[in-house]
Design an enzyme around this catalytic site. Structure first.
Site, mmCIF file in Angstrom:
data_model
loop_
_atom_site.group_PDB
_atom_site.id
_atom_site.type_symbol
_atom_site.label_atom_id
_atom_site.label_comp_id
_atom_site.label_asym_id
_atom_site.label_seq_id
_atom_site.Cartn_x
_atom_site.Cartn_y
_atom_site.Cartn_z
ATOM 1 N N LYS A 46 -55.735 -18.136 3.333
ATOM 2 C CA LYS A 46 -56.461 -17.754 4.558
ATOM 3 C C LYS A 46 -57.315 -16.511 4.301
ATOM 4 O O LYS A 46 -58.470 -16.439 4.727
ATOM 5 C CB LYS A 46 -55.453 -17.473 5.690
ATOM 6 C CG LYS A 46 -54.771 -18.729 6.235
ATOM 7 C CD LYS A 46 -53.645 -18.389 7.211
ATOM 8 C CE LYS A 46 -52.914 -19.650 7.660
ATOM 9 N NZ LYS A 46 -51.751 -19.385 8.519
ATOM 10 N N GLN A 90 -47.684 -15.261 11.563
ATOM 11 C CA GLN A 90 -47.318 -16.361 10.663
ATOM 12 C C GLN A 90 -45.899 -16.841 10.961
ATOM 13 O O GLN A 90 -44.970 -16.049 11.079
ATOM 14 C CB GLN A 90 -47.437 -15.874 9.206
ATOM 15 C CG GLN A 90 -47.192 -16.936 8.160
ATOM 16 C CD GLN A 90 -48.296 -18.005 8.111
ATOM 17 O OE1 GLN A 90 -49.452 -17.746 8.456
ATOM 18 N NE2 GLN A 90 -47.940 -19.203 7.692
ATOM 19 N N ASP A 113 -54.316 -19.119 16.894
ATOM 20 C CA ASP A 113 -53.470 -20.278 16.593
ATOM 21 C C ASP A 113 -53.361 -21.240 17.774
ATOM 22 O O ASP A 113 -52.869 -22.358 17.610
ATOM 23 C CB ASP A 113 -52.034 -19.798 16.288
ATOM 24 C CG ASP A 113 -51.790 -19.669 14.798
ATOM 25 O OD1 ASP A 113 -52.282 -20.516 14.045
ATOM 26 O OD2 ASP A 113 -51.083 -18.720 14.405
HETATM 27 N N1 GUN Z 1 -46.914 -21.606 9.613
HETATM 28 C C1 GUN Z 1 -47.247 -22.867 9.204
HETATM 29 N N2 GUN Z 1 -48.392 -23.253 9.784
HETATM 30 C C2 GUN Z 1 -48.802 -22.226 10.576
HETATM 31 C C3 GUN Z 1 -49.927 -22.030 11.431
HETATM 32 O O1 GUN Z 1 -50.794 -22.897 11.601
HETATM 33 N N3 GUN Z 1 -49.987 -20.819 12.056
HETATM 34 C C4 GUN Z 1 -49.032 -19.872 11.906
HETATM 35 N N4 GUN Z 1 -49.171 -18.731 12.574
HETATM 36 N N5 GUN Z 1 -47.974 -20.020 11.125
HETATM 37 C C5 GUN Z 1 -47.868 -21.199 10.456
#
Ligand code: GUN
Length: 265
Positions: A46, A90, A113
């Site tokens: 990311k 996360q 998200d």
């Molecule tokens: N953990 C696995 N996928 C995601 C996601 O799309 N967003 C977040 N914040 N954590 C994750």
């Protein structure tokens, strides 16, 4: 269907041109409260994407002992921080922290998200898959979608999004009987599989010839990444792993950040 890798690379170029032309100063903060190897690797990806398109990325990594209240204070601080366009927490979080309480407290004006139930943002993985299908002129209306898995991050929001696109949506899960699964698979036009089990979908099942499969699984076997599907399913399209849904999810984070920015102006 376009190659996902090429599609994502083109979209990222468009995003970086847009940011440059409009001289946008965007910032995404990633909050991590674990030292999970999978999370470390997602976050690395990311941050790389953000850097590539000209968005400032900041990682706030907290120790696993961080209390729920400490995390809530940080969330509230980020909600109010005008220098932050949006942020994500996360997942997974340590067991002593209630994910739902954290999600509910992320302001919908910062929720990249789409985790807050009131948020208009679609969670990254479902949004990435649907954006890709739309850009490939997929006609959703009245087709049969099968969502395998009912997680809060993928299965449930995926089903909701496909319903809003006028598909007939079936959700199956770990308690679904194999005969029933075979029946639903045989009738599905679009299959989204997110169960986290290698070889969950194989050619033992009978698929529609023109079925499309998106493999959300990311499983590590002997250091290799594999999805939830056997390779070369007898369908018209199957997304690869790696280089498939993971890339669409990462792209979606950038698209969602732009949407959060637009909603805030
Ligand atoms: N953990 C696995 N996928 C995601 C996601 O799309 N967003 C977040 N914040 N954590 C994750």
């Amino acid at each position: 269907m376009q190659e996902i890798k090429e599609y994502v690379a083109k979209k990222k170029l468009t995003i970086s041109h847009f940011i440059l032309e409009n001289k946008l100063k965007l910032k995404l903060v990633i909050v991590q409260v674990n030292d999970d190897p999978a999370s470390n690797s997602y976050i690395k990806g990311k941050l790389k994407d953000l850097n590539e398109v000209g968005i400032e990325g900041e990682l706030i990594k907290l120790p696993s002992e961080t209390t729920q209240n400490e995390l809530l204070s940080l969330v509230n601080k980020l909600n109010k921080d005008n220098s932050v366009t949006g942020f994500i927490v996360q997942m997974p979080l340590p067991n002593h922290i209630d994910e739902n309480i954290i999600k509910e407290n992320i302001s919908i004006t910062k929720d990249v998200d789409g985790f807050n139930l009131l948020s208009k943002i679609n969670p990254a993985t479902p949004n990435g898959i649907v954006t890709f299908l739309k850009d490939n002129q997929y006609d959703f209306t009245s087709k049969n979608a099968l969502v395998i898995g009912r997680s809060n991050i993928v299965g449930k929001p995926m089903a909701k999004l496909l319903l809003s696109l006028n598909m007939n949506v079936t959700v199956v899960h770990s308690f679904t009987k194999k005969d029933d699964l075979s029946y639903y698979i045989k009738n599905a036009d679009l299959i989204i599989v997110a169960v986290g089990k290698p070889n969950f979908l194989t050619n033992e099942f009978i698929f529609k010839k023109d079925a499309i499969v998106f493999d959300v699984g990311i499983n590590r076997i002997d250091g290799h990444l594999v999805g939830d599907c056997e390779k070369n399913l007898k369908v018209s399209y199957q997304s690869p792993v790696p280089g498939g849904v993971g890339l669409l999810t990462r792209l979606s984070l950038l698209l969602n950040l732009l949407e959060v920015y637009r909603n805030g102006i």
